[in-house]
Design a protein around this motif. Structure first.
Motif, PDB file in Angstrom:
ATOM      1  N   THR A 116       0.740  -1.151   0.019  1.00 52.72           N
ATOM      2  CA  THR A 116      -0.145   0.088  -0.139  1.00 52.72           C
ATOM      3  C   THR A 116       0.604   1.325  -0.042  1.00 52.72           C
ATOM      4  O   THR A 116       0.487   2.153  -0.723  1.00 52.72           O
ATOM      5  N   GLU A 117       1.912   1.247   0.827  1.00 53.52           N
ATOM      6  CA  GLU A 117       2.726   2.341   0.942  1.00 53.52           C
ATOM      7  C   GLU A 117       3.596   2.649  -0.275  1.00 53.52           C
ATOM      8  O   GLU A 117       3.754   3.746  -0.941  1.00 53.52           O
ATOM      9  N   LEU A 118       4.119   1.436  -1.013  1.00 60.90           N
ATOM     10  CA  LEU A 118       4.465   1.536  -2.133  1.00 60.90           C
ATOM     11  C   LEU A 118       3.676   2.226  -3.230  1.00 60.90           C
ATOM     12  O   LEU A 118       4.206   3.070  -4.055  1.00 60.90           O
ATOM     13  N   LEU A 119       2.627   1.710  -3.398  1.00 63.25           N
ATOM     14  CA  LEU A 119       1.667   2.178  -4.439  1.00 63.25           C
ATOM     15  C   LEU A 119       1.354   3.900  -4.109  1.00 63.25           C
ATOM     16  O   LEU A 119       1.502   4.495  -5.016  1.00 63.25           O
ATOM     17  N   LEU A 120       1.277   4.365  -2.762  1.00 60.20           N
ATOM     18  CA  LEU A 120       0.941   5.609  -2.447  1.00 60.20           C
ATOM     19  C   LEU A 120       2.088   6.373  -2.782  1.00 60.20           C
ATOM     20  O   LEU A 120       2.139   7.640  -3.473  1.00 60.20           O
ATOM     21  N   GLU A 121       3.294   5.977  -2.457  1.00 57.34           N
ATOM     22  CA  GLU A 121       4.481   6.680  -2.986  1.00 57.34           C
ATOM     23  C   GLU A 121       4.549   6.928  -4.551  1.00 57.34           C
ATOM     24  O   GLU A 121       5.149   7.857  -5.054  1.00 57.34           O
ATOM     25  N   GLY A 122       4.556   5.677  -5.012  1.00 55.59           N
ATOM     26  CA  GLY A 122       4.542   5.675  -6.592  1.00 55.59           C
ATOM     27  C   GLY A 122       3.586   6.568  -7.284  1.00 55.59           C
ATOM     28  O   GLY A 122       3.901   7.428  -8.134  1.00 55.59           O
ATOM     29  N   MET A 123       2.530   6.666  -6.679  1.00 54.33           N
ATOM     30  CA  MET A 123       1.421   7.752  -7.260  1.00 54.33           C
ATOM     31  C   MET A 123       1.692   9.062  -6.983  1.00 54.33           C
ATOM     32  O   MET A 123       1.495   9.786  -7.576  1.00 54.33           O
ATOM     33  N   ARG A 124       2.212   9.194  -5.739  1.00 54.66           N
ATOM     34  CA  ARG A 124       2.803  10.820  -5.375  1.00 54.66           C
ATOM     35  C   ARG A 124       3.852  11.298  -6.457  1.00 54.66           C
ATOM     36  O   ARG A 124       3.922  12.297  -6.861  1.00 54.66           O
ATOM     37  N   ARG A 125       4.914  10.311  -6.658  1.00 54.99           N
ATOM     38  CA  ARG A 125       5.930  10.565  -7.758  1.00 54.99           C
ATOM     39  C   ARG A 125       5.530  10.950  -8.787  1.00 54.99           C
ATOM     40  O   ARG A 125       5.854  11.815  -9.515  1.00 54.99           O
ATOM     41  N   LEU A 126       4.468  10.296  -9.310  1.00 54.96           N
ATOM     42  CA  LEU A 126       3.900  10.152 -10.689  1.00 54.96           C
ATOM     43  C   LEU A 126       3.187  11.673 -10.725  1.00 54.96           C
ATOM     44  O   LEU A 126       3.385  12.467 -11.903  1.00 54.96           O
ATOM     45  N   ASP A 127       2.500  11.992 -10.079  1.00 58.17           N
ATOM     46  CA  ASP A 127       1.924  13.396  -9.879  1.00 58.17           C
ATOM     47  C   ASP A 127       2.812  14.285  -9.766  1.00 58.17           C
ATOM     48  O   ASP A 127       2.523  15.455 -10.579  1.00 58.17           O
ATOM     49  N   GLU A 128       3.954  14.284  -8.838  1.00 58.81           N
ATOM     50  CA  GLU A 128       4.959  15.216  -8.822  1.00 58.81           C
ATOM     51  C   GLU A 128       5.541  15.524 -10.266  1.00 58.81           C
ATOM     52  O   GLU A 128       5.847  16.665 -10.722  1.00 58.81           O
ATOM     53  N   GLU A 129       5.970  14.286 -10.934  1.00 63.42           N
ATOM     54  CA  GLU A 129       6.517  14.281 -12.387  1.00 63.42           C
ATOM     55  C   GLU A 129       5.418  14.777 -13.408  1.00 63.42           C
ATOM     56  O   GLU A 129       6.031  15.726 -14.062  1.00 63.42           O
ATOM     57  N   THR A 130       4.023  14.550 -13.231  1.00 64.42           N
ATOM     58  CA  THR A 130       3.356  15.160 -14.284  1.00 64.42           C
ATOM     59  C   THR A 130       3.145  16.660 -13.935  1.00 64.42           C
ATOM     60  O   THR A 130       2.977  17.433 -14.731  1.00 64.42           O
ATOM     61  N   ARG A 131       3.203  17.016 -12.671  1.00 66.06           N
ATOM     62  CA  ARG A 131       2.938  18.696 -12.322  1.00 66.06           C
ATOM     63  C   ARG A 131       4.319  19.460 -13.051  1.00 66.06           C
ATOM     64  O   ARG A 131       4.277  20.342 -13.573  1.00 66.06           O
ATOM     65  N   ARG A 132       5.583  18.756 -13.000  1.00 66.09           N
ATOM     66  CA  ARG A 132       6.640  19.182 -13.299  1.00 66.09           C
ATOM     67  C   ARG A 132       6.908  19.304 -14.898  1.00 66.09           C
ATOM     68  O   ARG A 132       7.204  20.366 -15.450  1.00 66.09           O
ATOM     69  N   ALA A 133       6.194  18.409 -15.642  1.00 64.81           N
ATOM     70  CA  ALA A 133       6.168  18.537 -16.995  1.00 64.81           C
ATOM     71  C   ALA A 133       5.179  19.344 -17.433  1.00 64.81           C
ATOM     72  O   ALA A 133       5.414  20.132 -18.519  1.00 64.81           O
ATOM     73  N   GLY A 134       4.037  19.691 -16.758  1.00 67.74           N
ATOM     74  CA  GLY A 134       3.157  20.583 -17.048  1.00 67.74           C
ATOM     75  C   GLY A 134       3.618  22.071 -16.984  1.00 67.74           C
ATOM     76  O   GLY A 134       3.272  23.013 -17.673  1.00 67.74           O
ATOM     77  N   THR A 135       4.837  22.190 -16.080  1.00 63.70           N
ATOM     78  CA  THR A 135       5.207  23.673 -15.736  1.00 63.70           C
ATOM     79  C   THR A 135       6.524  23.839 -16.660  1.00 63.70           C
ATOM     80  O   THR A 135       7.041  24.987 -16.518  1.00 63.70           O
ATOM     81  N   GLY A 136       6.934  22.758 -17.474  1.00 66.72           N
ATOM     82  CA  GLY A 136       7.974  23.057 -18.341  1.00 66.72           C
ATOM     83  C   GLY A 136       9.476  22.731 -17.501  1.00 66.72           C
ATOM     84  O   GLY A 136      10.551  22.670 -17.906  1.00 66.72           O
ATOM     85  N   ARG A 137       9.092  22.215 -16.089  1.00 65.71           N
ATOM     86  CA  ARG A 137      10.469  21.917 -15.532  1.00 65.71           C
ATOM     87  C   ARG A 137      10.936  20.619 -15.790  1.00 65.71           C
ATOM     88  O   ARG A 137       9.996  19.786 -15.754  1.00 65.71           O
ATOM     89  N   ALA A 138      12.208  20.280 -15.703  1.00 66.17           N
ATOM     90  CA  ALA A 138      12.634  18.872 -15.937  1.00 66.17           C
ATOM     91  C   ALA A 138      12.296  18.028 -14.688  1.00 66.17           C
ATOM     92  O   ALA A 138      12.806  18.428 -13.614  1.00 66.17           O
ATOM     93  N   ALA A 139      12.097  16.746 -14.808  1.00 65.67           N
ATOM     94  CA  ALA A 139      12.189  15.885 -13.781  1.00 65.67           C
ATOM     95  C   ALA A 139      13.334  15.499 -13.123  1.00 65.67           C
ATOM     96  O   ALA A 139      14.235  15.525 -13.964  1.00 65.67           O
ATOM     97  N   SER A 140      13.507  15.455 -11.747  1.00 68.32           N
ATOM     98  CA  SER A 140      14.702  15.046 -11.213  1.00 68.32           C
ATOM     99  C   SER A 140      14.789  13.851 -10.891  1.00 68.32           C
ATOM    100  O   SER A 140      13.894  13.051 -10.933  1.00 68.32           O
TER     101      SER A 140
END
Length: 140
Positions: A116-140
């Motif tokens: 469950t924690e692995l899934l939640l962490e993965g979804m949080r990171r995916l959301d963060e990656e999507t937001r960065r891509a939307g603002t034009g910043r490169a994902a780290s």
């Protein structure tokens, strides 16, 4: 797809010469999203080997013992630990999966990551990656 058709060397080492590996659930990720599958494994405190082959031919495997992910392997060279493999899985939307019942003692037991924690962490990171891509910043 079963462990014999999987190309990851780590999977072959884990199951080398063993018997009693039984596929119990298989299908397409588009029909049963990985988030749902991980949730079932966690809440049901299931034990087994989850094999996933993406449409891009990437392969990932998770060893789950009583709902805890205790082992992971990936064909992606940047996915070296359980959390990274979990994140790689969360990013997949298309491909095939097989859940294999494993004989007792094959998968490492002990401390692991909660599915469950692995899934939640993965979804949080995916959301963060999507937001960065939307603002034009490169994902780290």
């Amino acid at each position: 797809m079963d462990h014999r058709s999987f190309h990851l060397a780590a999977v072959h080492e884990l199951v080398a010469g063993g018997t009693g590996f039984t596929p119990v659930l298989w299908g397409e990720l588009s029909g049963l999203p990985l988030s749902d599958l991980l949730s079932v494994l966690a809440h049901g405190r299931q034990t087994g080997l989850l094999l996933v082959r993406g449409r891009d031919a990437s392969e990932r495997a998770l060893g789950v013992v009583k709902g805890q992910v205790t082992w992971a392997a990936s064909s992606a060279t940047d996915e070296r630990d359980i959390r990274e493999v979990g994140f790689g899985l969360v990013r997949l939307h298309h491909g095939q999966f097989t859940l294999i019942r494993t004989p007792e003692g094959v998968l490492p037991e002990g401390e692991g990551e909660s599915a469950t924690e692995l899934l939640l962490e993965g979804m949080r990171r995916l959301d963060e990656e999507t937001r960065r891509a939307g603002t034009g910043r490169a994902a780290s």
